[in-house]
Enzyme design. Structure first.
Site, PDB file in Angstrom:
ATOM      1  N   GLY A 113      12.531  -0.633  -4.923  1.00  0.00           N
ATOM      2  CA  GLY A 113      12.844  -0.374  -3.514  1.00  0.00           C
ATOM      3  C   GLY A 113      13.710   0.852  -3.275  1.00  0.00           C
ATOM      4  N   ASP A 158       9.837  -4.449   1.675  1.00  0.00           N
ATOM      5  CA  ASP A 158      10.936  -3.690   1.054  1.00  0.00           C
ATOM      6  C   ASP A 158      12.042  -3.399   2.070  1.00  0.00           C
ATOM      7  OD1 ASP A 158       9.302  -3.635  -1.153  1.00  0.00           O
ATOM      8  OD2 ASP A 158       9.600  -1.498  -1.570  1.00  0.00           O
TER       9      ASP A 158
HETATM   10  O1  PMV Z   1       7.503  -0.817  -3.490  1.00  0.00           O
HETATM   11  P1  PMV Z   1       6.993  -1.682  -4.575  1.00  0.00           P
HETATM   12  O2  PMV Z   1       6.478  -0.982  -5.753  1.00  0.00           O
HETATM   13  O3  PMV Z   1       7.922  -2.828  -4.851  1.00  0.00           O
HETATM   14  O4  PMV Z   1       5.659  -2.389  -4.029  1.00  0.00           O
HETATM   15  C1  PMV Z   1       5.667  -3.201  -2.948  1.00  0.00           C
HETATM   16  C2  PMV Z   1       4.787  -4.338  -3.151  1.00  0.00           C
HETATM   17  C3  PMV Z   1       3.348  -4.226  -2.690  1.00  0.00           C
HETATM   18  O5  PMV Z   1       3.034  -5.544  -2.261  1.00  0.00           O
HETATM   19  C4  PMV Z   1       2.467  -3.831  -3.844  1.00  0.00           C
HETATM   20  C5  PMV Z   1       3.141  -3.252  -1.538  1.00  0.00           C
HETATM   21  C6  PMV Z   1       3.719  -3.678  -0.210  1.00  0.00           C
HETATM   22  O6  PMV Z   1       3.735  -2.843   0.694  1.00  0.00           O
HETATM   23  O7  PMV Z   1       4.147  -4.833  -0.053  1.00  0.00           O
END
Ligand code: PMV
Length: 319
Positions: A113, A158
């Site tokens: 994040g 996030d």
């Molecule tokens: O930002 P990351 O790499 O933690 O990915 C987020 C998680 C996903 O579900 C793959 C994408 C999203 O937008 O929720």
């Protein structure tokens, strides 16, 4: 409206880990994420010299940019947008002289994040400079606009977990539900050392979903089921149930095709070292692996993961 402060305004935001539900959350299934306070982004905003405009500097990356000048380095673009949209939201006008500095100990492109945390810290510091306090929901919404520049079609999980700083059960388009855990969890988070481009992996999953829609919908439903059971286990403090649900989630992520040899090797190393459950966290194809462990075992699992060539290991507690 508040007057600009003479002193520097500072703010910070935590990293995050997705415990359950990544990828399926993009397709409107629920997911659970927690803040990771051991890594942080920080932002400082102070008045700049007269007629200097708004300068933005990413201290760790050695990047800087003055708003309105030719396009910044690509990585600074989201920060430039974060500054502009926050000023608009605060209705203070863009004709300011400001020095904005960000730095972060959150590894970039590892599913922790970092993009959301830098945006949240910056938005808060900017509001602080004008002696304004934004609600977590306002901060989250502003950071979501920035996330779109990083990710294309982010689910919003996030920015939500980072802005609220508490464990959340999240479903796209619905108000987040804040979870109070029934028993503390100890997580060991191991960096595979392989950058994971969320935008790319999310796009690859989308292609596969287009080609095999029925199979992927069933996988996403199965992940959604894991998340619902995990939510109940989390609330009741059933830690060992959570661990097997992590293993189940990892199996489903493998079927989706987002695991990788580096991820598998860290999952195996964690399990060998006595972790109760382990899975990738975030987009996958690299990034981080999270392992749920007994509190007293955390250091031993960390040492094992480093021996298995983890690029870095964080121990965090969810409570
Ligand atoms: O930002 P990351 O790499 O933690 O990915 C987020 C998680 C996903 O579900 C793959 C994408 C999203 O937008 O929720």
């Amino acid at each position: 409206m508040g007057e600009p402060r003479e002193m520097a305004a500072q703010a910070w935001a935590p990293g995050k880990a997705i415990l359950f539900g990544e990828h399926a959350v993009v397709y409107a299934r629920p997911a659970i994420a927690v803040p990771v306070n051991q890594v942080q982004a920080e932002a400082t905003v102070r008045e700049g010299p007269p007629a200097s405009g708004i300068s933005i500097r990413a201290r760790d990356l050695g990047w800087s940019h003055v708003l309105g000048r030719p396009l910044p380095p690509e990585g600074l673009l989201p920060l430039a947008v974060a500054v502009e949209s926050t000023l608009d939201h605060l209705r203070v006008g863009r004709g300011q002289d400001l020095e904005v500095v960000v730095q972060s100990s959150i590894p970039i492109a590892r599913g922790l994040g970092s993009g959301a945390a830098v945006a949240v810290a910056l938005i808060r510091a900017l509001a602080g400079h004008f002696q304004r306090e934004l609600s977590p929901s306002e901060v989250s919404e502003l950071a979501y606009e920035v996330e779109k520049l990083h990710h294309g079609t982010p689910s919003g999980i996030d920015n939500t977990v980072v802005a609220y700083g508490v464990p959340v059960y999240f479903r796209r388009g619905e108000a987040p539900v804040f979870l109070s855990v029934g028993a503390p969890l100890t997580l060991v988070i191991a960096d595979s050392g392989v950058p994971s481009s969320t935008k790319l992996v999310v796009a690859l999953v989308r292609q596969a979903w287009i080609q095999e829609r029925e199979r992927f919908e069933a996988l996403f439903d199965a992940i959604g089921g894991v998340v619902e059971r995990a939510r109940a286990a989390l609330l009741r403090g059933r830690v060992r149930d959570l661990a097997s649900l992590m293993d189940e989630n990892q199996e489903l992520l493998r079927s989706i095709g987002v695991s990788s040899p580096e991820v598998e090797s860290l999952v195996e190393a964690a399990k060998r070292a006595g972790a109760w459950g382990a899975k990738l966290s975030g987009a996958g194809y690299g990034g981080n692996v999270i392992a749920l462990v007994a509190e007293g075992e955390a250091e031993r699992v960390r040492a094992e993961l480093l021996r298995a060539e983890a690029a870095g290991v964080i121990i965090t507690r969810v409570e």
